[in-house]
Design a protein around this motif. Structure first.
Motif, PDB file in Angstrom:
ATOM      1  N   TYR A   1      35.129  37.127  47.487  1.00 49.94           N
ATOM      2  CA  TYR A   1      35.036  38.399  47.137  1.00 49.94           C
ATOM      3  C   TYR A   1      33.871  38.704  45.971  1.00 49.94           C
ATOM      4  CZ  TYR A   1      38.056  39.454  50.826  1.00 49.94           C
ATOM      5  OH  TYR A   1      38.771  39.379  51.954  1.00 49.94           O
ATOM      6  N   GLY A   2      33.732  37.776  45.075  1.00 51.20           N
ATOM      7  CA  GLY A   2      32.995  37.622  43.989  1.00 51.20           C
ATOM      8  C   GLY A   2      33.719  38.139  42.540  1.00 51.20           C
ATOM      9  N   TYR A   3      34.651  38.880  42.860  1.00 48.44           N
ATOM     10  CA  TYR A   3      35.586  39.049  41.603  1.00 48.44           C
ATOM     11  C   TYR A   3      36.887  38.173  41.770  1.00 48.44           C
ATOM     12  CZ  TYR A   3      38.156  42.289  44.177  1.00 48.44           C
ATOM     13  OH  TYR A   3      38.750  42.849  45.406  1.00 48.44           O
ATOM     14  N   LYS A   4      37.028  37.800  43.072  1.00 47.28           N
ATOM     15  CA  LYS A   4      38.293  36.753  43.289  1.00 47.28           C
ATOM     16  C   LYS A   4      38.190  36.167  44.420  1.00 47.28           C
ATOM     17  CE  LYS A   4      41.250  40.195  45.671  1.00 47.28           C
ATOM     18  NZ  LYS A   4      42.774  40.640  46.074  1.00 47.28           N
ATOM     19  N   VAL A   5      38.764  35.447  44.849  1.00 48.90           N
ATOM     20  CA  VAL A   5      39.071  34.507  46.106  1.00 48.90           C
ATOM     21  C   VAL A   5      40.503  34.709  46.759  1.00 48.90           C
ATOM     22  CG1 VAL A   5      39.014  32.422  47.278  1.00 48.90           C
ATOM     23  CG2 VAL A   5      37.677  32.608  45.348  1.00 48.90           C
ATOM     24  N   ASP A   6      40.331  35.261  47.942  1.00 47.54           N
ATOM     25  CA  ASP A   6      41.484  35.774  48.624  1.00 47.54           C
ATOM     26  C   ASP A   6      41.651  34.968  49.914  1.00 47.54           C
ATOM     27  OD1 ASP A   6      44.173  36.940  48.713  1.00 47.54           O
ATOM     28  OD2 ASP A   6      43.294  39.020  49.230  1.00 47.54           O
ATOM     29  N   GLY A   7      42.787  34.855  50.268  1.00 44.87           N
ATOM     30  CA  GLY A   7      43.241  33.918  51.632  1.00 44.87           C
ATOM     31  C   GLY A   7      44.237  34.554  52.254  1.00 44.87           C
ATOM     32  N   LYS A   8      44.512  34.201  53.600  1.00 44.13           N
ATOM     33  CA  LYS A   8      45.451  34.574  54.545  1.00 44.13           C
ATOM     34  C   LYS A   8      45.541  33.278  55.583  1.00 44.13           C
ATOM     35  CE  LYS A   8      42.844  36.660  58.056  1.00 44.13           C
ATOM     36  NZ  LYS A   8      42.610  37.979  59.003  1.00 44.13           N
ATOM     37  N   THR A   9      47.136  33.394  56.162  1.00 42.66           N
ATOM     38  CA  THR A   9      46.953  32.414  57.444  1.00 42.66           C
ATOM     39  C   THR A   9      46.870  33.176  58.689  1.00 42.66           C
ATOM     40  OG1 THR A   9      49.468  32.891  57.281  1.00 42.66           O
ATOM     41  CG2 THR A   9      48.510  30.949  55.909  1.00 42.66           C
ATOM     42  N   VAL A  10      46.400  32.591  59.567  1.00 40.04           N
ATOM     43  CA  VAL A  10      46.233  33.122  60.935  1.00 40.04           C
ATOM     44  C   VAL A  10      47.041  32.509  61.993  1.00 40.04           C
ATOM     45  CG1 VAL A  10      44.694  33.693  62.817  1.00 40.04           C
ATOM     46  CG2 VAL A  10      44.036  33.752  60.460  1.00 40.04           C
ATOM     47  N   GLU A  11      48.143  33.175  62.564  1.00 42.11           N
ATOM     48  CA  GLU A  11      48.962  32.502  63.544  1.00 42.11           C
ATOM     49  C   GLU A  11      48.651  32.395  64.812  1.00 42.11           C
ATOM     50  OE1 GLU A  11      52.403  31.654  62.698  1.00 42.11           O
ATOM     51  OE2 GLU A  11      51.819  32.259  60.663  1.00 42.11           O
TER      52      GLU A  11
END
Length: 111
Positions: A55-65
């Motif tokens: 996102y520019g100011y941070k890297v975020d993530g998630k898992t997808v089931e």
């Protein structure tokens, strides 16, 4: 096209001791940000999906089931769901399910 490395620390934080088997980098994902779709293999041999977004100011993530399925119709429903609800790319889904991208296109467009 050069491979753009993903944030290994964020991947390990989300996926634990999984191994990244396939990475699809999108310079501009469906959300407009740089994204990495990662097929991660668990120590028991099963797979999980990890999505990282910059996102520019941070890297975020998630898992997808991945919803279990028993036949072709179930698989096609899961591909349709992963594309439309989770926003995964056709190219990534083709690799995940060992099929061609045009086949995934037919499924997600209900042809």
């Amino acid at each position: 096209m050069a491979k753009v490395p993903f944030n290994e620390a964020k991947f390990k934080q989300i996926a634990g001791n999984c191994t990244a088997e396939y990475v699809n980098y999108m310079p501009r994902g469906k959300n407009g940000m740089r994204c990495w779709e990662i097929k991660a293999q668990k120590p028991d041999g099963d797979y999980m999906i990890v999505v990282l977004c910059d996102y520019g100011y941070k890297v975020d993530g998630k898992t997808v089931e991945i919803t279990p399925f028993k036949n072709r119709d179930g698989r096609n429903e899961e591909i349709y769901r992963l594309y439309h609800e989770e926003g995964l790319s056709q190219l990534f889904l083709a690799n995940l399910f060992n099929m061609s991208q045009p086949s995934v296109s037919l499924i997600v467009n209900k042809k």
